[in-house]
Design a protein around this motif. Structure first.
Motif, PDB file in Angstrom:
ATOM      1  N   ALA A  37       0.854  -1.187   0.000  1.00 54.51           N
ATOM      2  CA  ALA A  37       0.000   0.000   0.000  1.00 54.51           C
ATOM      3  C   ALA A  37       0.887   1.234   0.000  1.00 54.51           C
ATOM      4  N   VAL A  38       0.378   2.289  -0.625  1.00 53.61           N
ATOM      5  CA  VAL A  38       1.025   3.599  -0.608  1.00 53.61           C
ATOM      6  C   VAL A  38       0.008   4.586  -0.069  1.00 53.61           C
ATOM      7  N   ILE A  39       0.415   5.351   0.934  1.00 51.97           N
ATOM      8  CA  ILE A  39      -0.485   6.295   1.604  1.00 51.97           C
ATOM      9  C   ILE A  39       0.125   7.690   1.510  1.00 51.97           C
ATOM     10  N   SER A  40      -0.708   8.667   1.173  1.00 46.84           N
ATOM     11  CA  SER A  40      -0.246  10.051   1.094  1.00 46.84           C
ATOM     12  C   SER A  40      -1.192  10.970   1.857  1.00 46.84           C
ATOM     13  N   ASN A  41      -0.626  12.028   2.406  1.00 51.36           N
ATOM     14  CA  ASN A  41      -1.462  13.072   3.007  1.00 51.36           C
ATOM     15  C   ASN A  41      -1.878  14.116   1.980  1.00 51.36           C
ATOM     16  N   GLN A  42      -1.381  13.958   0.731  1.00 50.61           N
ATOM     17  CA  GLN A  42      -1.673  14.900  -0.348  1.00 50.61           C
ATOM     18  C   GLN A  42      -2.328  14.155  -1.511  1.00 50.61           C
ATOM     19  N   ALA A  43      -3.545  14.541  -1.839  1.00 51.11           N
ATOM     20  CA  ALA A  43      -4.280  13.848  -2.903  1.00 51.11           C
ATOM     21  C   ALA A  43      -3.618  14.006  -4.264  1.00 51.11           C
ATOM     22  N   THR A  44      -2.838  15.078  -4.443  1.00 55.35           N
ATOM     23  CA  THR A  44      -2.224  15.345  -5.746  1.00 55.35           C
ATOM     24  C   THR A  44      -0.830  14.742  -5.880  1.00 55.35           C
ATOM     25  N   PRO A  57      -2.652  -0.527  -3.940  1.00 56.26           N
ATOM     26  CA  PRO A  57      -3.599   0.430  -3.353  1.00 56.26           C
ATOM     27  C   PRO A  57      -2.936   1.776  -3.082  1.00 56.26           C
ATOM     28  N   ALA A  58      -3.551   2.841  -3.610  1.00 55.64           N
ATOM     29  CA  ALA A  58      -3.040   4.208  -3.467  1.00 55.64           C
ATOM     30  C   ALA A  58      -4.067   4.985  -2.657  1.00 55.64           C
ATOM     31  N   LEU A  59      -3.732   5.319  -1.434  1.00 55.04           N
ATOM     32  CA  LEU A  59      -4.694   5.824  -0.472  1.00 55.04           C
ATOM     33  C   LEU A  59      -4.336   7.228  -0.026  1.00 55.04           C
ATOM     34  N   VAL A  60      -5.355   8.039   0.204  1.00 50.02           N
ATOM     35  CA  VAL A  60      -5.153   9.413   0.662  1.00 50.02           C
ATOM     36  C   VAL A  60      -5.794   9.574   2.028  1.00 50.02           C
ATOM     37  N   LEU A  61      -5.009  10.094   2.954  1.00 46.53           N
ATOM     38  CA  LEU A  61      -5.530  10.498   4.254  1.00 46.53           C
ATOM     39  C   LEU A  61      -5.028  11.915   4.504  1.00 46.53           C
ATOM     40  N   SER A  62      -5.872  12.882   4.174  1.00 46.50           N
ATOM     41  CA  SER A  62      -5.470  14.281   4.279  1.00 46.50           C
ATOM     42  C   SER A  62      -5.440  14.726   5.739  1.00 46.50           C
ATOM     43  N   HIS A  63      -4.371  15.397   6.111  1.00 49.17           N
ATOM     44  CA  HIS A  63      -4.252  15.913   7.474  1.00 49.17           C
ATOM     45  C   HIS A  63      -5.128  17.144   7.694  1.00 49.17           C
ATOM     46  N   ARG A  64      -5.619  17.728   6.622  1.00 46.41           N
ATOM     47  CA  ARG A  64      -6.337  18.998   6.731  1.00 46.41           C
ATOM     48  C   ARG A  64      -7.676  18.882   7.463  1.00 46.41           C
ATOM     49  N   ALA A  65      -8.209  17.680   7.508  1.00 50.74           N
ATOM     50  CA  ALA A  65      -9.509  17.493   8.160  1.00 50.74           C
ATOM     51  C   ALA A  65      -9.387  17.218   9.657  1.00 50.74           C
ATOM     52  N   PRO A  67      -7.981  18.116  13.655  1.00 48.60           N
ATOM     53  CA  PRO A  67      -7.678  19.274  14.502  1.00 48.60           C
ATOM     54  C   PRO A  67      -6.267  19.276  15.057  1.00 48.60           C
ATOM     55  N   ASP A  68      -5.618  18.089  15.087  1.00 42.39           N
ATOM     56  CA  ASP A  68      -4.278  18.028  15.674  1.00 42.39           C
ATOM     57  C   ASP A  68      -3.547  16.798  15.139  1.00 42.39           C
ATOM     58  N   ARG A  69      -2.254  16.751  15.432  1.00 40.59           N
ATOM     59  CA  ARG A  69      -1.421  15.654  14.952  1.00 40.59           C
ATOM     60  C   ARG A  69      -1.832  14.317  15.564  1.00 40.59           C
ATOM     61  N   ALA A  70      -2.194  14.342  16.838  1.00 39.87           N
ATOM     62  CA  ALA A  70      -2.508  13.092  17.517  1.00 39.87           C
ATOM     63  C   ALA A  70      -3.698  12.383  16.880  1.00 39.87           C
ATOM     64  N   SER A  71      -4.750  13.133  16.570  1.00 51.15           N
ATOM     65  CA  SER A  71      -5.932  12.496  15.979  1.00 51.15           C
ATOM     66  C   SER A  71      -5.643  12.023  14.561  1.00 51.15           C
ATOM     67  N   TYR A  72      -4.856  12.801  13.823  1.00 49.86           N
ATOM     68  CA  TYR A  72      -4.486  12.356  12.472  1.00 49.86           C
ATOM     69  C   TYR A  72      -3.661  11.080  12.545  1.00 49.86           C
ATOM     70  N   ASP A  73      -2.654  11.079  13.401  1.00 46.43           N
ATOM     71  CA  ASP A  73      -1.768   9.922  13.469  1.00 46.43           C
ATOM     72  C   ASP A  73      -2.489   8.679  13.963  1.00 46.43           C
ATOM     73  N   ALA A  74      -3.497   8.851  14.798  1.00 46.88           N
ATOM     74  CA  ALA A  74      -4.273   7.693  15.255  1.00 46.88           C
ATOM     75  C   ALA A  74      -4.976   7.028  14.078  1.00 46.88           C
ATOM     76  N   ASP A  75      -5.581   7.839  13.196  1.00 45.91           N
ATOM     77  CA  ASP A  75      -6.234   7.277  12.013  1.00 45.91           C
ATOM     78  C   ASP A  75      -5.208   6.760  11.012  1.00 45.91           C
ATOM     79  N   LEU A  76      -4.080   7.452  10.903  1.00 43.23           N
ATOM     80  CA  LEU A  76      -3.023   6.980  10.012  1.00 43.23           C
ATOM     81  C   LEU A  76      -2.527   5.607  10.455  1.00 43.23           C
ATOM     82  N   GLN A  77      -2.336   5.432  11.737  1.00 44.69           N
ATOM     83  CA  GLN A  77      -1.900   4.133  12.261  1.00 44.69           C
ATOM     84  C   GLN A  77      -2.908   3.041  11.929  1.00 44.69           C
ATOM     85  N   ARG A  78      -4.193   3.339  12.108  1.00 45.91           N
ATOM     86  CA  ARG A  78      -5.217   2.346  11.787  1.00 45.91           C
ATOM     87  C   ARG A  78      -5.186   1.985  10.306  1.00 45.91           C
ATOM     88  N   LEU A  79      -4.985   2.989   9.454  1.00 46.29           N
ATOM     89  CA  LEU A  79      -4.943   2.730   8.016  1.00 46.29           C
ATOM     90  C   LEU A  79      -3.720   1.900   7.646  1.00 46.29           C
TER      91      LEU A  79
END
Length: 219
Positions: A37-44, A57-65, A67-79
């Motif tokens: 899998a390849v994961i990016s925080n940038q859709a472009t 699989p080419a997956l996008v998980l944008s950090h922009r949605a 509120p903080d690094r901890a919540s983003y990284d928690a979802d990133l870890q799950r992905l």
């Protein structure tokens, strides 16, 4: 080697993905790892297209949605974990990772950095090397720790700095070495030759690396 036998690798990117491409090329040539899998925080990020071209699989998980690094990284870890990786590879992923995420992948996360660490941690390494009057520059592969670009260095590639260099020309020569360096380090990990021991020391072929290994230039 089939994907089931190969070391499962998840790659994180933010941009063009040329180091990702070097890993894919090595995989095609028979290296004992498979990018699953390849994961990016940038859709472009163009690296996503590189993954799609190889049926990965080419997956996008944008950090922009978030509120903080901890919540983003928690979802990133799950992905990441949904793809059951043996190794996580940072290939131009332009995010500072939280200590919790780094700790989760202790000894299973590598990064490549365009300098001869510990020199020039962070950004703008080529400009800083020129400004400092360095006669040698290069790239380093290291295990990821909570310290930015501060984890134990495994292997480096060096390039000379010449009088006519600009940041762009120096960056191009360093990048060419990165494309040699990263697949080699990932191969060593896949072959069981490379690990981080309980004391946080990198070991290669059972030997503690007191100094980084140096990849000889192909020039």
């Amino acid at each position: 080697m089939s994907e089931q036998q190969a070391l499962r690798v998840v790659v994180l990117i933010s941009g063009g993905g040329s180091n990702l491409q070097s890993l894919l090329d090595a995989q095609i040539a028979g290296a004992p790892f498979a990018v699953v899998a390849v994961i990016s925080n940038q859709a472009t990020a163009f690296g996503l297209e590189r993954a799609r071209q190889h049926g990965i699989p080419a997956l996008v998980l944008s950090h922009r949605a978030y509120p903080d690094r901890a919540s983003y990284d928690a979802d990133l870890q799950r992905l990441i974990d949904s793809h059951a990786p043996d190794l996580v590879v940072l290939a131009g992923f332009m995010r500072i990772l939280t200590p919790a995420l780094v700790a989760h992948y202790r000894g299973r996360m590598l990064n490549i950095h365009p300098s001869l660490l510990p020199k020039f941690q962070g950004l703008h390494t080529h400009e800083r090397a020129l400004a400092a009057g360095e006669r040698e520059h290069g790239a380093s592969v290291h295990f990821v720790t909570a310290e930015l670009d501060g984890g134990p260095v495994i292997v480096q590639a060096r390039v000379p700095v010449v009088a006519s260099d600009t940041a762009e020309t120096l960056a191009a020569r360093v990048l060419a070495q990165e494309h040699r360096l990263y697949p080699l380090a990932v191969r060593w990990f896949a072959e069981g030759r490379l690990r981080l021991d309980d004391a946080g020391r990198p070991r290669c072929d059972g030997r503690v690396l007191q100094m980084p290994l140096v990849l000889q230039s192909d020039s």
